[in-house]
Write an enzyme that holds these catalytic residues in place. Structure first.
Site, PDB file in Angstrom:
ATOM      1  CG  HIS A 100      -4.082 -16.134   4.100  1.00 23.13           C
ATOM      2  ND1 HIS A 100      -3.630 -15.273   3.573  1.00 23.13           N
ATOM      3  CD2 HIS A 100      -3.796 -15.248   5.274  1.00 23.13           C
ATOM      4  CE1 HIS A 100      -2.622 -14.245   3.819  1.00 23.13           C
ATOM      5  NE2 HIS A 100      -2.924 -14.072   5.426  1.00 23.13           N
TER       6      HIS A 100
ATOM      7  CD  GLU B 154      -5.376 -13.458   8.452  1.00 20.81           C
ATOM      8  OE1 GLU B 154      -5.192 -13.397   9.268  1.00 20.81           O
ATOM      9  OE2 GLU B 154      -5.119 -13.241   6.861  1.00 20.81           O
TER      10      GLU B 154
HETATM   11  P1  PGA Z   1       1.286 -11.051   9.393  1.00 22.96           P
HETATM   12  O1  PGA Z   1       0.410 -12.623   8.614  1.00 22.96           O
HETATM   13  O2  PGA Z   1       0.730 -11.439  10.910  1.00 22.96           O
HETATM   14  O3  PGA Z   1       2.779 -11.142   8.915  1.00 22.96           O
HETATM   15  O4  PGA Z   1       0.942  -9.060   9.191  1.00 22.96           O
HETATM   16  C1  PGA Z   1      -0.963 -12.259   8.745  1.00 22.96           C
HETATM   17  C2  PGA Z   1      -1.548 -13.040   7.892  1.00 22.96           C
HETATM   18  O5  PGA Z   1      -1.084 -13.620   6.951  1.00 22.96           O
HETATM   19  O6  PGA Z   1      -2.216 -14.169   8.627  1.00 22.96           O
END
Ligand code: PGA
Length: 261
Positions: free
Chosen positions: A99, A171
């Protein structure tokens, strides 16, 4: 048409009491909300994986659980770390890796993530690998190169059947968290198409079709339907909008309603 995955990482949130309350809502509502074509998953902090897994299983909820990170070593002198065997032992079947908060705040790099992917598969854990471009990389016009490179390194050394076990979540760093701007459906689809094409170039079209590609970053009830309708998006990975169990069930229901059309 593929089945879809829809899940949430709680990040560093929730006590046992809060987790139990969340699970109670899922026990009552999630199976009906998600229906047969959506595979939900929840990724709590390490301290709650066992309880959440047990509670959902005992409640008959179709929902996978995972860990937010793990070490790549089997065991040893790694103070403060959690091994793949420990993650398995808690009942998780997924492990989130790479992540952007891990990359940015804990200096994880692509080589670390590649070792973790290998370790996860050795322990029958499905890796959920996050890839993403920064705002600067987007501005430079190198988003596709950036995420394809991250994905290729994460998958390096795997055989085709192993690649199919890996879930990739696109992401964008600029889309995550408070102050993030969600990608439009067109922006997300462009990157997902490029990831799918890179998989096809390396592993062939069949494997590319079998890899699950999720989108994450400021997903909310208003943009989830447009994102999930993109041909190369196989599901959603959600933070804030799913930290409340009702919100998670609502997003699962929206996805199921679209999928069953
Ligand atoms: P968020 O987080 O939906 O709060 O933007 C997404 C993530 O970090 O996977």
């Amino acid at each position: 048409m593929r089945n879809l995955m829809l899940g949430t990482s709680w990040k560093m949130n929730k006590t046992l009491e809060e987790a139990n309350a969340y699970c109670d809502v899922l026990v009552n509502r999630l199976n009906a909300a998600a229906g047969p074509h959506i595979q939900p998953f929840v990724i709590p902090p390490f301290t709650l994986i066992r309880e959440v897994t047990t509670r959902l299983r005992q409640g008959g909820v179709n929902c996978l659980t995972g860990a937010q990170n793990m070490h790549y070593a089997d065991a040893g002198a790694w103070t403060g770390e959690i091994s793949p065997a420990m993650v398995r032992d808690c009942g998780a079947t997924l492990v989130e890796l790479g992540h952007s908060e891990r990359r940015r705040d804990f200096a994880e790099n692509d080589a670390d993530i590649q070792k973790k992917v290998q370790a996860a598969l050795r322990y029958q854990l499905r890796p959920l690998v996050c890839v993403g471009d920064s705002a600067q990389e987007k501005g430079w016009g190198v988003s596709i190169e950036t995420v394809v490179r991250q994905m290729k390194i994460a998958l390096a050394g795997l055989a085709r059947p192993q690649v199919e076990q890996v879930i990739i979540a696109y992401e964008p760093v600029w889309a995550i968290g408070d102050g993030g701007t969600p990608a439009t459906a067109d922006e997300a689809q462009t990157i997902h198409r490029a990831l799918r094409q890179a998989l096809a170039d390396t592993y062939g079209p069949d494997t590319a079709e079998n890899v699950t590609l999720l989108y994450g970053g400021s997903v909310n009830p208003h943009n989830s339907s447009a994102l999930i309708q993109c041909p190369d998006i196989d599901g959603l990975f959600i933070g804030r909008s799913a930290w409340d169990a009702e919100g998670f069930c609502r997003l699962a229901h929206n996805a199921a309603t679209w999928r069953e059309r």
